[in-house]
Write an enzyme that holds these catalytic residues in place. Structure first.
Site, PDB file in Angstrom:
ATOM      1  N   PHE A 176       0.837  -1.222  -0.020  1.00  0.00           N
ATOM      2  CA  PHE A 176      -0.070   0.105   0.112  1.00  0.00           C
ATOM      3  C   PHE A 176       0.881   1.129  -0.007  1.00  0.00           C
ATOM      4  O   PHE A 176       1.881   1.169   0.321  1.00  0.00           O
ATOM      5  CB  PHE A 176      -0.709  -0.136   1.273  1.00  0.00           C
ATOM      6  CG  PHE A 176      -0.283  -0.033   2.451  1.00  0.00           C
ATOM      7  CD1 PHE A 176      -0.193   1.293   3.149  1.00  0.00           C
ATOM      8  CD2 PHE A 176       0.167  -1.057   3.152  1.00  0.00           C
ATOM      9  CE1 PHE A 176       0.649   1.618   4.154  1.00  0.00           C
ATOM     10  CE2 PHE A 176       0.920  -0.880   4.326  1.00  0.00           C
ATOM     11  CZ  PHE A 176       1.144   0.097   4.965  1.00  0.00           C
ATOM     12  N   CYS A 177       0.225   2.533  -0.423  1.00  0.00           N
ATOM     13  CA  CYS A 177       1.047   3.654  -0.251  1.00  0.00           C
ATOM     14  C   CYS A 177      -0.080   4.692  -0.219  1.00  0.00           C
ATOM     15  O   CYS A 177      -1.307   4.449  -0.155  1.00  0.00           O
ATOM     16  CB  CYS A 177       1.610   3.789  -1.936  1.00  0.00           C
ATOM     17  SG  CYS A 177       0.896   3.768  -3.155  1.00  0.00           S
ATOM     18  N   THR A 178       0.193   6.025  -0.295  1.00  0.00           N
ATOM     19  CA  THR A 178      -0.824   7.091  -0.045  1.00  0.00           C
ATOM     20  C   THR A 178      -1.917   6.937  -0.973  1.00  0.00           C
ATOM     21  O   THR A 178      -3.012   6.995  -0.457  1.00  0.00           O
ATOM     22  CB  THR A 178      -0.035   8.348  -0.309  1.00  0.00           C
ATOM     23  OG1 THR A 178       0.931   8.424   0.570  1.00  0.00           O
ATOM     24  CG2 THR A 178      -0.829   9.504   0.244  1.00  0.00           C
TER      25      THR A 178
END
Length: 306
Positions: free
Chosen positions: A174-176
């Protein structure tokens, strides 16, 4: 209230430089601020402004070659989150430094926010945060692995050094907003990882859709604008920015002995020389003098720009 739109789209622009003038002109006409990156591989950025202005820019972007299905995520800000508008030309819209990575070819399985908790709590799943260390420091998912990378360029080397830890595991990433995972999941698939997943819409979509009572998110999410961080419901978080190192700090950190406005905080006080600090102090002095005169100083944008 300002509408804030975060967006990215991978496509093939034959001549991204030719797209820049009209896009910048439109943004300026509608008094949109923020940053958009154009590269041969697509577009990425975050912009803020009026509802009508944001809609006009999104319509323009979706009319570009291959961008009809461009998606974006929205939130709001009580104050203008960017000092000005920039449209930049780049080699990559998110820099990984891996020329063979191509998210248009294949990526991991998208996981909707409502299904994310069930995936990352499964015993055969390892969850990896692909963001930079200062982002992870203020918030991440419970149990997620922090690679402690300072830039996204470091991720491939980190994976090579640590991949044996995750043998026979499914990998969730996951990331922003989702863009880094487009590249990192493509990279892992090319490395032979059979099952790779990523959070659709990133942390921002999760915080928007999943109630705090059902959340496995801990802390705040760093965002690259004047809000600095957001929490559940995408409400503005408590963090402010150290304008010396651009790391997020809490308001109470301003009372620490290491903090000096625009010069240092407890994160960076030992990372700069005394000559650096003298230059920073002079910059702050000039900013203050300009503000006292009711003028904008060129260093103000540098100090406030993210």
């Amino acid at each position: 209230m300002y509408t804030v739109a975060a967006l990215y789209h991978f496509t093939q622009f034959e001549n991204p430089a030719a797209l820049r003038p009209a896009l910048l002109s439109l943004c300026l006409h509608h008094k949109i601020t923020g940053s958009l990156l154009l590269a041969r591989e697509g577009v990425n950025g975050t912009i803020a402004g009026s509802r009508a202005g944001i809609d006009a820019v999104l319509a323009h972007l979706r009319a570009l070659p291959g961008c009809a299905d461009l998606e974006h995520k929205e939130s709001t800000a009580s104050a203008q989150p960017f000092p000005r508008m920039k449209v930049k030309l780049k080699k990559e819209i998110v820099t990984m430094g891996q020329p063979d990575v191509d998210p248009r070819a294949r990526v991991g399985h998208y996981v909707d926010p409502k299904d994310w908790n069930a995936l990352i709590t499964a015993p055969d799943v390892v969850t990896i945060d692909t963001r930079n260390d200062y982002e992870v420091e203020i918030g991440t998912f419970e149990g997620a692995i922090d690679p402690k990378t300072k830039t996204f360029r470091e991720f491939p080397a980190w994976w090579e050094e640590n991949k044996d830890r995750f043998h026979n595991k499914r990998v969730a990433m996951f990331c922003t907003g989702g863009i880094r995972c487009e590249k990192s999941t493509n990279f892992l698939l090319a490395q032979g990882v059979p099952e790779v997943y990523h959070l659709k819409g990133g942390i921002l979509k999760y915080l928007e859709e999943v109630p705090a009572t059902d959340s496995t998110w801990e802390g705040e999410c760093f965002v690259f604008d004047g809000r600095v961080s957001v929490g559940h419901g995408l409400t503005e978080g408590p963090h402010i920015l150290c304008h010396a190192c651009r790391r997020p700090i809490l308001p109470e950190d301003r009372a620490r002995a290491e903090f000096e406005q625009g010069v240092s905080c407890h994160h960076c006080i030992h990372e700069t020389s005394e000559d650096d600090k003298m230059r920073f102090r002079e910059r702050q002095k000039q900013i203050k003098l300009a503000r006292d005169r009711g003028e904008a100083h060129m260093a103000t944008a540098f100090a406030e720009d993210m």
